[in-house]
Design a protein around this motif. Structure first.
Motif, PDB file in Angstrom:
ATOM      1  N   UNK A 277       0.841  -1.204   0.000  1.00  0.00           N
ATOM      2  CA  UNK A 277       0.000   0.000   0.000  1.00  0.00           C
ATOM      3  C   UNK A 277       0.877   1.255   0.000  1.00  0.00           C
ATOM      4  N   UNK A 278       1.940   1.229   0.822  1.00  0.00           N
ATOM      5  CA  UNK A 278       2.822   2.399   0.919  1.00  0.00           C
ATOM      6  C   UNK A 278       3.470   2.708  -0.425  1.00  0.00           C
ATOM      7  N   UNK A 279       3.989   1.695  -1.090  1.00  0.00           N
ATOM      8  CA  UNK A 279       4.657   1.920  -2.382  1.00  0.00           C
ATOM      9  C   UNK A 279       3.689   2.488  -3.423  1.00  0.00           C
ATOM     10  N   UNK A 280       2.440   2.016  -3.417  1.00  0.00           N
ATOM     11  CA  UNK A 280       1.448   2.527  -4.361  1.00  0.00           C
ATOM     12  C   UNK A 280       1.092   3.982  -4.050  1.00  0.00           C
ATOM     13  N   UNK A 281       1.003   4.304  -2.768  1.00  0.00           N
ATOM     14  CA  UNK A 281       0.607   5.669  -2.385  1.00  0.00           C
ATOM     15  C   UNK A 281       1.716   6.687  -2.648  1.00  0.00           C
ATOM     16  N   UNK A 282       2.960   6.308  -2.403  1.00  0.00           N
ATOM     17  CA  UNK A 282       4.024   7.302  -2.617  1.00  0.00           C
ATOM     18  C   UNK A 282       4.248   7.565  -4.108  1.00  0.00           C
ATOM     19  N   UNK A 283       3.864   6.614  -4.961  1.00  0.00           N
ATOM     20  CA  UNK A 283       3.986   6.839  -6.404  1.00  0.00           C
ATOM     21  C   UNK A 283       3.090   7.986  -6.872  1.00  0.00           C
ATOM     22  N   UNK A 284       2.041   8.274  -6.111  1.00  0.00           N
ATOM     23  CA  UNK A 284       1.109   9.339  -6.471  1.00  0.00           C
ATOM     24  C   UNK A 284       1.518  10.703  -5.904  1.00  0.00           C
ATOM     25  N   UNK A 285       2.557  10.715  -5.064  1.00  0.00           N
ATOM     26  CA  UNK A 285       2.993  11.977  -4.459  1.00  0.00           C
ATOM     27  C   UNK A 285       3.634  12.887  -5.518  1.00  0.00           C
ATOM     28  N   UNK A 286       3.358  14.187  -5.396  1.00  0.00           N
ATOM     29  CA  UNK A 286       3.892  15.145  -6.373  1.00  0.00           C
ATOM     30  C   UNK A 286       4.909  16.099  -5.762  1.00  0.00           C
ATOM     31  N   UNK A 287       5.032  16.097  -4.423  1.00  0.00           N
ATOM     32  CA  UNK A 287       6.008  16.979  -3.774  1.00  0.00           C
ATOM     33  C   UNK A 287       6.537  16.340  -2.501  1.00  0.00           C
ATOM     34  N   UNK A 288       7.573  16.944  -1.957  1.00  0.00           N
ATOM     35  CA  UNK A 288       8.269  16.364  -0.807  1.00  0.00           C
ATOM     36  C   UNK A 288       7.394  16.337   0.442  1.00  0.00           C
ATOM     37  N   UNK A 289       6.584  17.360   0.646  1.00  0.00           N
ATOM     38  CA  UNK A 289       5.714  17.400   1.829  1.00  0.00           C
ATOM     39  C   UNK A 289       4.700  16.264   1.802  1.00  0.00           C
ATOM     40  N   UNK A 290       4.102  16.026   0.640  1.00  0.00           N
ATOM     41  CA  UNK A 290       3.146  14.913   0.513  1.00  0.00           C
ATOM     42  C   UNK A 290       3.828  13.571   0.779  1.00  0.00           C
ATOM     43  N   UNK A 291       5.034  13.432   0.259  1.00  0.00           N
ATOM     44  CA  UNK A 291       5.787  12.189   0.437  1.00  0.00           C
ATOM     45  C   UNK A 291       6.074  11.934   1.920  1.00  0.00           C
ATOM     46  N   UNK A 292       6.521  12.978   2.626  1.00  0.00           N
ATOM     47  CA  UNK A 292       6.810  12.835   4.059  1.00  0.00           C
ATOM     48  C   UNK A 292       5.543  12.479   4.837  1.00  0.00           C
ATOM     49  N   UNK A 293       4.437  13.111   4.460  1.00  0.00           N
ATOM     50  CA  UNK A 293       3.172  12.850   5.155  1.00  0.00           C
ATOM     51  C   UNK A 293       2.743  11.392   4.985  1.00  0.00           C
ATOM     52  N   UNK A 294       2.806  10.885   3.764  1.00  0.00           N
ATOM     53  CA  UNK A 294       2.400   9.493   3.500  1.00  0.00           C
ATOM     54  C   UNK A 294       3.317   8.519   4.245  1.00  0.00           C
ATOM     55  N   UNK A 295       4.616   8.763   4.216  1.00  0.00           N
ATOM     56  CA  UNK A 295       5.561   7.887   4.918  1.00  0.00           C
ATOM     57  C   UNK A 295       5.245   7.827   6.410  1.00  0.00           C
ATOM     58  N   UNK A 296       5.008   8.993   7.010  1.00  0.00           N
ATOM     59  CA  UNK A 296       4.699   9.042   8.440  1.00  0.00           C
ATOM     60  C   UNK A 296       3.368   8.364   8.742  1.00  0.00           C
ATOM     61  N   UNK A 297       2.350   8.662   7.948  1.00  0.00           N
ATOM     62  CA  UNK A 297       1.016   8.120   8.203  1.00  0.00           C
ATOM     63  C   UNK A 297       1.015   6.587   8.134  1.00  0.00           C
ATOM     64  N   UNK A 298       1.546   6.041   7.063  1.00  0.00           N
ATOM     65  CA  UNK A 298       1.474   4.583   6.867  1.00  0.00           C
ATOM     66  C   UNK A 298       2.406   3.839   7.820  1.00  0.00           C
ATOM     67  N   UNK A 299       3.652   4.271   7.907  1.00  0.00           N
ATOM     68  CA  UNK A 299       4.635   3.528   8.710  1.00  0.00           C
ATOM     69  C   UNK A 299       4.338   3.633  10.201  1.00  0.00           C
ATOM     70  N   UNK A 300       4.006   4.830  10.666  1.00  0.00           N
ATOM     71  CA  UNK A 300       3.760   4.994  12.097  1.00  0.00           C
ATOM     72  C   UNK A 300       2.438   4.360  12.534  1.00  0.00           C
TER      73      UNK A 300
END
Length: 221
Positions: A89-112
């Motif tokens: 799920x994480x790999x699919x969601x980060x592929x849709x990120x368009x900027x660094x802030x979105x990427x950091x948010x998804x990483x924190x949300x899913x992993x934590x």
């Protein structure tokens, strides 16, 4: 010398010979079943028990041990399935990120939230929030001598540099980029033994590869 004593001594059978004979003839007691109930064996808690009782007890212990091992394997398999689904799920969601802030948010949300880990930090080597060069060299020279990942514990100084006041008693550090030139992903756990050098790296290095594709576009945007 008395010939009777000499004859008897030649025909004495010691315990080792009896044990060897029984090992070579495992069907002995099936041929003489009447002996089984008459043989008693000292037991630490039950006094004397029959051979049948002793064999039954050993068999029950073996079954319990195998059952426990099976339950452990089943539990591990279920855990691995959960972790696999989270990373997919994480790999699919980060592929849709368009900027660094979105990427950091998804990483924190899913992993934590999904993996119950305490902290996730993405430190690029370029841009406004880049890790200072001196700190970059410190981690690369100390923690990435052989591989582009590190699993284990950091010194207090290293932990503060990456995680500030967040808990990270054991960590996973991933260098991002083919040459490790893009940044560091740092994941912390409250459990000192959660991340260790012997853990499997397949899923987390797949994440490392995805970030290696995404970060260059975001850092130059």
């Amino acid at each position: 010398m008395d010939t009777t004593i000499a004859y008897e001594s030649k025909n004495l059978i010691d315990a080792e010979q009896v044990a060897a004979y029984l090992l070579e003839n495992p069907d002995f007691f099936s041929k003489f079943p009447q002996l089984i109930e008459n043989i008693t064996i000292p037991h630490a808690h039950k006094g004397s028990v029959s051979l049948v009782e002793l064999q039954g007890e050993k068999l029950r212990k073996k079954v319990r041990s195998l059952s426990q091992k099976l339950n452990q394997l089943t539990f591990i398999a279920k855990q691995n399935e959960v972790i696999y689904r989270v990373y997919t799920e994480l790999n699919l969601r980060i592929l849709k990120c368009t900027n660094l802030d979105d990427l950091k948010f998804i990483l924190e949300e899913v992993i934590q939230e999904n993996l119950q880990l305490s902290s996730v930090i993405l430190k690029p080597f370029k841009g406004a929030h880049a890790l200072p060069e001196i700190q970059r060299r410190l981690f690369i020279e100390k923690r990435f001598k052989r591989h582009k990942f590190f699993f284990g514990r950091l010194s207090d100084h290293e932990r503060r540099l990456l995680f500030a006041d967040q808990e990270a008693n054991s960590v996973a550090l991933l260098l991002i980029g083919d040459l490790g030139e893009l940044g560091i992903l740092a994941i912390g756990s409250k459990d000192p033994g959660h991340f260790n050098p012997d853990m499997d790296t397949l899923l987390i290095t797949q994440l490392q590869q995805f970030l290696g594709v995404l970060l260059p576009k975001m850092l130059t945007a």
